[in-house]
Structure formats: structure tokens, C-alpha cells
Design a protein around this motif. Structure first.
Motif, short mmCIF file in Angstrom:
data_model
loop_
_atom_site.label_atom_id
_atom_site.label_comp_id
_atom_site.label_asym_id
_atom_site.label_seq_id
_atom_site.Cartn_x
_atom_site.Cartn_y
_atom_site.Cartn_z
N SER A 1 -19.21 4.09 31.08
CA SER A 1 -18.10 5.22 31.21
C SER A 1 -17.44 5.96 29.80
O SER A 1 -17.05 5.75 29.26
CB SER A 1 -17.08 5.08 32.53
OG SER A 1 -16.92 3.72 32.12
N GLU A 2 -16.14 6.45 30.51
CA GLU A 2 -15.14 7.44 29.04
C GLU A 2 -14.52 5.92 29.02
O GLU A 2 -13.71 5.14 30.21
CB GLU A 2 -14.42 8.17 29.95
CG GLU A 2 -14.65 9.82 30.57
CD GLU A 2 -15.53 10.02 29.36
OE1 GLU A 2 -14.65 10.16 28.20
OE2 GLU A 2 -16.14 10.89 29.44
N PRO A 3 -14.02 6.14 27.76
CA PRO A 3 -14.45 6.80 26.84
C PRO A 3 -15.59 6.32 26.02
O PRO A 3 -15.63 7.67 25.12
CB PRO A 3 -13.12 7.11 26.24
CG PRO A 3 -12.37 5.28 25.90
CD PRO A 3 -13.11 5.13 27.20
N TRP A 4 -15.97 6.30 26.41
CA TRP A 4 -17.19 5.37 25.26
C TRP A 4 -18.52 5.90 25.24
O TRP A 4 -19.51 6.77 25.47
CB TRP A 4 -17.71 3.59 25.61
CG TRP A 4 -16.05 3.35 25.59
CD1 TRP A 4 -15.53 2.47 26.76
CD2 TRP A 4 -15.64 3.21 24.24
NE1 TRP A 4 -14.05 1.68 26.24
CE2 TRP A 4 -14.10 2.47 24.60
CE3 TRP A 4 -15.73 3.40 22.81
CZ2 TRP A 4 -13.92 1.51 23.38
CZ3 TRP A 4 -15.01 2.84 21.59
CH2 TRP A 4 -13.43 2.16 22.37
N ASN A 5 -19.17 6.24 27.46
CA ASN A 5 -20.25 7.36 27.17
C ASN A 5 -21.39 6.78 26.55
O ASN A 5 -22.75 7.37 26.08
CB ASN A 5 -20.22 8.45 27.08
CG ASN A 5 -18.87 9.08 27.23
OD1 ASN A 5 -18.98 8.48 28.99
ND2 ASN A 5 -18.71 9.58 27.32
N ASP A 6 -21.70 5.45 26.53
CA ASP A 6 -23.03 4.36 25.89
C ASP A 6 -24.00 4.87 26.22
O ASP A 6 -23.41 4.32 27.64
CB ASP A 6 -22.14 2.98 25.44
CG ASP A 6 -21.70 2.65 24.39
OD1 ASP A 6 -21.23 3.62 23.65
OD2 ASP A 6 -21.16 1.63 24.38
N LYS A 7 -25.43 4.96 25.99
CA LYS A 7 -26.17 5.42 26.46
C LYS A 7 -27.60 4.16 26.81
O LYS A 7 -28.83 4.32 26.14
CB LYS A 7 -27.73 6.64 26.75
CG LYS A 7 -25.89 7.62 26.33
CD LYS A 7 -25.89 7.77 27.91
CE LYS A 7 -25.08 9.68 27.88
NZ LYS A 7 -23.51 9.29 28.65
#
Length: 147
Positions: free
Chosen positions: A24-30
């Protein structure tokens, strides 16, 4: 709230929290799958000098600090590879309480310093500064992509 040392039995719960926070924010790792996260956490936990700490509220893990302990000429050090607090618990001072408990634990184990790397553009940078961390003059984190 209580600090506990984590082990291989905690991998699924650690992975769930890790994925919640860093997807999730702020990282947004996929991450490609939950299994990929499990493998990553397993590698961190099973390494020879691994030190994994969890912060618990009502027997539920709400924070993790995963890293490595090293012997160094100036004394033992702890390098934090991953640190997070549940999204639902952020902004309530729990992260600072967690860091305080980590420091107490490390002092008991005669660990003299904590090292970590973070993204200057994220709010984690300000969190670390607020909790006594500072940029180290003449040190920089460097990397190289091998494609």
C-alpha cells in the motif's frame, strides 16, 4: 504491548503484515505472489545472523523489525532490513514505542548500534529522524542493477 523475538513459526503472520504494509501507500510494492513474500521472509528469518523482532498487541503482531546482527570492530551492530507497523496502527505513536522497545532489547544483548537504509522521499525518513536516527556523513547507500 510486548516485544518478542520471532522465529520460523511466525513466517506466515510476518508475511501477511509485510504484504499489507508494503503493498500500500507510500511503498506500492508489487509482489508476484504471496509465496514470493513467504520465501523472502523465510530467507530473512533463517539467515545465520538473523534477528527478527515482533511487536504484539493482544497476541496479534502489529509490527516487525527484521535484520541481521553483526560483530564489528566497534561492537555488535544490528542492520534493519525491514521495519513496519500495521497500517491500522500507524500515526498513533506505536512505531516510536516499538523502536524504543527494540533499542532496550538490543542494549540488553550488548548491541552498540543500529543501521538501516530508507527512502528519503517517504515519511519513513522523518519517522527515523524523529526517533534519533541521522544521516551518516560521508556514507551513502549505493546499488547496481544487473540486467
Amino acid at each position: 504491548m510486548e516485544l518478542k523475538k520471532l522465529n520460523e513459526n511466525d513466517i506466515v503472520e510476518i508475511s501477511e503484515l509485510f504484504l499489507e504494509v508494503f503493498s500500500s501507500e507510500p511503498w506500492n510494492d508489487k509482489w508476484e505472489s504471496f509465496d514470493a513474500v513467504l520465501i523472502y521472509i523465510q530467507q530473512l528469518i533463517q539467515s545465520k545472523n538473523s534477528l527478527a523482532l515482533g511487536f504484539f498487541k493482544d497476541d496479534k503482531i502489529i509490527g516487525i523489525a527484521l535484520g541481521y546482527r553483526f560483530d564489528w570492530f566497534s561492537g555488535n551492530e544490528f542492520f534493519i532490513k525491514e521495519l513496519c507497523v500495521s497500517n491500522k496502527m500507524q500515526g498513533q505513536g506505536i512505531g516510536s514505542e516499538f523502536m524504543f522497545k527494540i533499542e532496550e532489547y538490543l542494549k540488553e544483548k550488548d548491541i552498540k548500534s543500529i543501521w538501516l537504509a530508507t527512502d528519503k522521499s517517504k515519511k519513513a525518513f522523518e519517522y527515523y529522524k524523529k526517533n534519533g536516527f541521522s544521516e551518516i556523513e560521508n556514507y551513502i547507500l549505493m546499488g547496481k542493477n544487473l540486467k
